[in-house]
Design a protein around this motif. Structure first.
Motif, PDB file in Angstrom:
ATOM      1  N   LEU A  10       0.816  -1.215   0.000  1.00 49.74           N
ATOM      2  CA  LEU A  10       0.000   0.000   0.000  1.00 49.74           C
ATOM      3  C   LEU A  10       0.853   1.270   0.000  1.00 49.74           C
ATOM      4  CD1 LEU A  10      -2.855  -1.008   2.471  1.00 49.74           C
ATOM      5  CD2 LEU A  10      -2.969  -0.842  -0.025  1.00 49.74           C
ATOM      6  N   SER A  11       2.034   1.168   0.569  1.00 50.80           N
ATOM      7  CA  SER A  11       2.869   2.367   0.673  1.00 50.80           C
ATOM      8  C   SER A  11       3.793   2.548  -0.523  1.00 50.80           C
ATOM      9  CB  SER A  11       3.713   2.311   1.953  1.00 50.80           C
ATOM     10  OG  SER A  11       4.568   1.169   1.928  1.00 50.80           O
ATOM     11  N   GLU A  12       4.085   1.464  -1.231  1.00 54.86           N
ATOM     12  CA  GLU A  12       5.017   1.550  -2.355  1.00 54.86           C
ATOM     13  C   GLU A  12       4.420   0.841  -3.560  1.00 54.86           C
ATOM     14  OE1 GLU A  12       9.032   0.307  -1.376  1.00 54.86           O
ATOM     15  OE2 GLU A  12       8.607   0.520   0.759  1.00 54.86           O
ATOM     16  N   THR A  13       4.954   1.181  -4.684  1.00 52.31           N
ATOM     17  CA  THR A  13       4.532   0.491  -5.907  1.00 52.31           C
ATOM     18  C   THR A  13       5.507  -0.648  -6.162  1.00 52.31           C
ATOM     19  OG1 THR A  13       3.686   2.573  -6.787  1.00 52.31           O
ATOM     20  CG2 THR A  13       4.004   0.768  -8.358  1.00 52.31           C
ATOM     21  N   LEU A  14       5.088  -1.844  -5.836  1.00 51.25           N
ATOM     22  CA  LEU A  14       5.945  -3.026  -5.942  1.00 51.25           C
ATOM     23  C   LEU A  14       5.211  -4.114  -6.702  1.00 51.25           C
ATOM     24  CD1 LEU A  14       7.229  -3.162  -2.245  1.00 51.25           C
ATOM     25  CD2 LEU A  14       8.551  -2.426  -4.227  1.00 51.25           C
ATOM     26  N   PRO A  15       5.948  -5.021  -7.331  1.00 51.54           N
ATOM     27  CA  PRO A  15       5.284  -6.164  -7.997  1.00 51.54           C
ATOM     28  C   PRO A  15       4.508  -6.987  -6.964  1.00 51.54           C
ATOM     29  CG  PRO A  15       7.587  -6.000  -8.643  1.00 51.54           C
ATOM     30  CD  PRO A  15       7.416  -5.053  -7.523  1.00 51.54           C
ATOM     31  N   LEU A  16       3.237  -7.228  -7.233  1.00 45.79           N
ATOM     32  CA  LEU A  16       2.360  -7.855  -6.240  1.00 45.79           C
ATOM     33  C   LEU A  16       2.811  -9.263  -5.874  1.00 45.79           C
ATOM     34  CD1 LEU A  16      -0.245  -8.047  -4.582  1.00 45.79           C
ATOM     35  CD2 LEU A  16      -1.435  -8.695  -6.661  1.00 45.79           C
ATOM     36  N   LEU A  17       2.842 -10.157  -6.855  1.00 42.89           N
ATOM     37  CA  LEU A  17       3.130 -11.557  -6.555  1.00 42.89           C
ATOM     38  C   LEU A  17       4.569 -11.758  -6.085  1.00 42.89           C
ATOM     39  CD1 LEU A  17       1.221 -13.407  -9.425  1.00 42.89           C
ATOM     40  CD2 LEU A  17       0.519 -13.036  -7.057  1.00 42.89           C
ATOM     41  N   ALA A  18       5.495 -11.005  -6.646  1.00 41.31           N
ATOM     42  CA  ALA A  18       6.894 -11.141  -6.231  1.00 41.31           C
ATOM     43  C   ALA A  18       7.060 -10.731  -4.779  1.00 41.31           C
ATOM     44  CB  ALA A  18       7.787 -10.304  -7.129  1.00 41.31           C
TER      45      ALA A  18
END
Length: 752
Positions: free
Chosen positions: A138-146
């Motif tokens: 929620l705080s960062e834009t990161l690859p979801l499944l990874a």
């Protein structure tokens, strides 16, 4: 999709991720907490989802298995930690009992509850990891499944084995010590993280075991409502094997003494092997059992033990027991067992109980179970319990005084008393015992012997009682009746021989025995098995002494009669020469009597001096050097075993030969004292022949290398040396003299 995936990881399915088992039963209805754990992974991606790539679908399905494992582990933990079995406000006690009796409710388990607490700890770490992943996404834009895979990867190693563990626990209904055993086996794996988790679960299980141990070895209380501890009450096992509670209560009541603590000690508890973990050795479990039983004894003394000192003190100053049927008074006082200032804490000081608690607390606080530390702690606890039990039994209850009393009366150390008793009862024992009154008949000579030989200071004699067991079968006539003119006694040697063997097979007075009354806590030491061993030795020694006395009395009686006749007819040369001639004819008979007396005397000396006295000195030395109750019990058992083995009571062939020799000696004595009823000497010659055979067989067996050359009877060589001091026995045994020579016919005595 993110939140539905995260919720699925915590066991909550929805539209994207569904539970196949839930759909099969009723759509949208969650599973009951009491439902059994599923043995198939049922979390799947909804089949109508088409926008997820095949590679992502594989990753998601791999991840959501963690949610399935989490839910099943959580359900197991919730079910195991459910305390509704203690009190449910919505269910009446009667309904609850009815449910339990019908088997609707699973049997509670403290060990499963402890393991469930450990699982909750692990699941809380897992939930924290899921929460942390949510915050990062929620705080960062990161690859979801990874990101999810990277954050939960370690749980893919932990949760599947834990799921398999709880599945096995529930499927096989594993509880108590069996559960500890299973966890201990699962600890041995090659994955450090998994090993740490299972060790933590084992630690939780050991907390329950340590609490039960503390209750048992500190307070003597068995806290095990659900039968999961490896110490169990005896009646629990009897119930499992089908005994009714009434039968159990009746059996315990029969075997109990005035105090239930003695019943608890001998019959109350046992080691339940099904709940004993394999990594706890049987010796250690026996030490735990002993320590708990000892603490129960120390914390629950008999009321009679507290007051016996004051009561016996009053009795000793006032009460004299009048011996029935005789004038005068004879004191039989009971010894004071305890100091009147004794308090409860003296038996087990609080400081010692605190010391035991500290040792168990150290074990509880250790993060791992160390077998060596556990065994050392148990050995120390056992030593404390054994030391205080030794103080109670040996010092306060005067164990050594009672051992000396048993030696005096059961091992015939008070020879004057038993000599007097046998003399007083000699005429009585020549008649067959009457089944209904035999014991009462013996009480008169027994009390007479006590008055003549036992001093008023003997404070143990009041505990000794004479017993004549019920014969159970009609008593045959004793050997005296054979010698008193049965028809055809002398006419048919074959008939005589058969009558001898049939009558000699049973002497009803051989059943004479003693009993010894013991108070709390001596019943811990002098068990019924111990007293029965003393009784076995006593019966053997009394028969031996009776035989020796009869041999002496027969000689004295006949010699006295001979001297009277000789002095009466010494002026008559004809009759004097007849008397002298009769003496010459009787010499072979007296030679046989001397051989019998020689064998019996040496056997008595060997048993009383070489066996009993030497073993008694060994026992006394061990008692002085020991301060451990269990050691004392072992020393006393060795003492009794040595008495029995060195007296040959456990060798059937030897004991049968000795039995036959004593019966032949008694028959010989009764026959020569009643010579006037005999018309020839055939019966005496038969007795002589049998005695020669038996004595030679005895010597041959005793001098064999199996006995004389072993440590079984270290003083046997001395006995053999006394018997064979002039090589007579050895020559006879080799066959040089093993021929029964015809004895001169005994003359027919003319009463005139």
């Amino acid at each position: 999709m993110l939140h539905e995936l995260l919720l699925a990881l915590l066991g909550y399915t929805g539209d994207l991720i569904v539970d196949e088992r839930e759909h099969l039963h009723s759509l949208g209805v969650s599973l009951s907490p009491d439902a059994p754990i599923s043995d198939e992974r049922s979390f799947k991606l909804a089949p109508d989802i088409s926008f997820i790539e095949l590679s992502d679908r594989d990753v998601i399905e791999r991840l959501i298995t963690l949610g399935f494992y989490y839910r099943e582990l959580d359900r197991f933990a919730t079910k195991s930690r459910n305390l509704s079995w203690i009190r449910s406000p919505s269910v009446s006690p009667l309904e609850r009992i009815s449910e339990l009796s019908k088997g609707k409710s699973e049997k509670p388990s403290l060990y499963r509850r402890a393991i469930a607490n450990g699982i909750v700890e692990i699941l809380s770490v897992y939930r924290s990891a899921v929460l942390q992943i949510e915050q990062r996404l929620l705080s960062e834009t990161l690859p979801l499944l990874a990101t999810v895979t990277q954050g939960l990867n370690k749980f893919l190693v932990l949760l599947p084995p834990l799921y398999e563990l709880v599945l096995e626990i529930e499927r096989d209904d594993i509880r108590g010590g069996q559960l500890l055993n299973l966890l201990h086996k699962r600890c041995h794996c090659g994955v450090p993280e998994l090993q740490t988790c299972i060790q933590r679960l084992l630690w939780h299980g050991h907390q329950v075991m340590y609490n039960q141990l503390a209750s048992w070895v500190v307070y003597g209380i068995l806290q095990d409502q659900h039968g999961e501890f490896f110490i169990r009450r005896q009646e629990d096992r009897n119930v499992e094997h089908g005994s009714s509670q009434t039968d159990i209560s009746r059996k315990l009541a029969r075997l109990s003494t005035d105090d239930t603590s003695l019943t608890d000690w001998h019959l109350g508890f046992h080691i339940y092997l099904d709940m004993l973990p394999e990594y706890i050795h049987m010796r250690v479990a026996e030490s735990v059992l002993f320590a708990g039983k000892a603490i129960r004894v120390l914390r629950n003394p008999s009321l009679a033990f507290w007051f016996q000192g004051s009561i016996s003190h009053l009795q000793s100053s006032k009460v004299f027991q009048k011996v029935q049927g005789f004038p005068g008074r004879f004191l039989f006082q009971k010894e004071p067992l305890v100091d009147l200032k004794l308090t409860g804490e003296d038996l087990l000081p609080q400081s010692e109980a605190d010391k035991i608690e500290v040792m168990l607390r150290d074990l509880k606080e250790s993060s791992e179970f160390h077998k060596r530390s556990f065994e050392c702690a148990v050995d120390s606890i056992k030593a404390i319990a054994a030391s205080h039990l030794w103080q109670l039994v040996v010092v306060r209850a005067d164990l050594n005084g009672h051992l000396k009393a048993l030696k005096d009366y059961f091992l015939l150390a008070k020879g004057d008393f038993f000599q007097c008793f046998l003399e007083e009862s000699r005429q009585l024992m020549r008649l067959p015992p009457r089944q209904s009154t035999a014991e009462a008949d013996l009480m008169i000579p027994f009390q007479l012997a006590a008055i003549k030989t036992i001093s008023e200071e003997d404070k143990y004699f009041s505990r000794v009682s004479l017993r004549m067991p019920s014969l159970g079968i009609p008593v045959k006539s004793t050997l005296l009746d054979v010698s008193k003119g049965k028809p055809g006694a002398g006419g048919n040697p074959g008939a005589t021989s058969s009558s001898i063997s049939s009558v000699a097979s049973l002497d009803g007075w051989d059943g004479i025995s003693l009993d010894y009354s013991v108070d709390w806590p001596l019943g811990l030491f002098f068990t019924q098995e111990v007293i029965s061993k003393y009784q076995k030795v006593f019966q053997y020694l009394l028969r031996l002494k009776r035989t020796q006395m009869e041999l002496d009395k027969s000689w004295a009686s006949v010699m006295h009669q001979d001297h009277i006749e000789f002095s009466k007819h010494k002026s008559d040369n004809t009759k004097s020469s007849m008397l002298l001639q009769r003496r010459q004819h009787f010499k072979p008979m007296w030679r046989v009597r001397e051989h019998m007396a020689f064998l019996i005397r040496n056997l008595q000396f060997y048993i009383q001096v070489d066996v009993i006295e030497s073993q008694w000195n060994v026992l006394q030395g061990r008692i002085q050097n020991s301060h451990d109750f269990t050691e004392l019990v072992g020393f006393h058992q060795e003492y009794l075993s040595a008495l029995i083995s060195q007296s040959f009571l456990d060798i059937g062939s030897v004991s049968r030969i000795l039995d036959s020799i004593m019966k032949l000696c008694l028959q010989f004595c009764w026959n020569i004292e009643n010579q006037e009823s005999f018309t020839n000497s055939s019966e005496l010659e038969h007795i002589t022949e049998e005695f020669n055979k038996k004595s030679n067989s005895l010597y041959t067996i005793l001098r064999s290398s199996r006995l004389a050359g072993s440590q079984r009877a270290p003083f046997l060589r001395r006995f053999l040396l006394r018997l064979n001091f002039n090589s007579f026995f050895e020559a006879t045994a080799r066959g040089v003299l093993n021929v029964v020579r015809p004895r001169p016919a005994l003359p027919i005595l003319n009463p005139n």
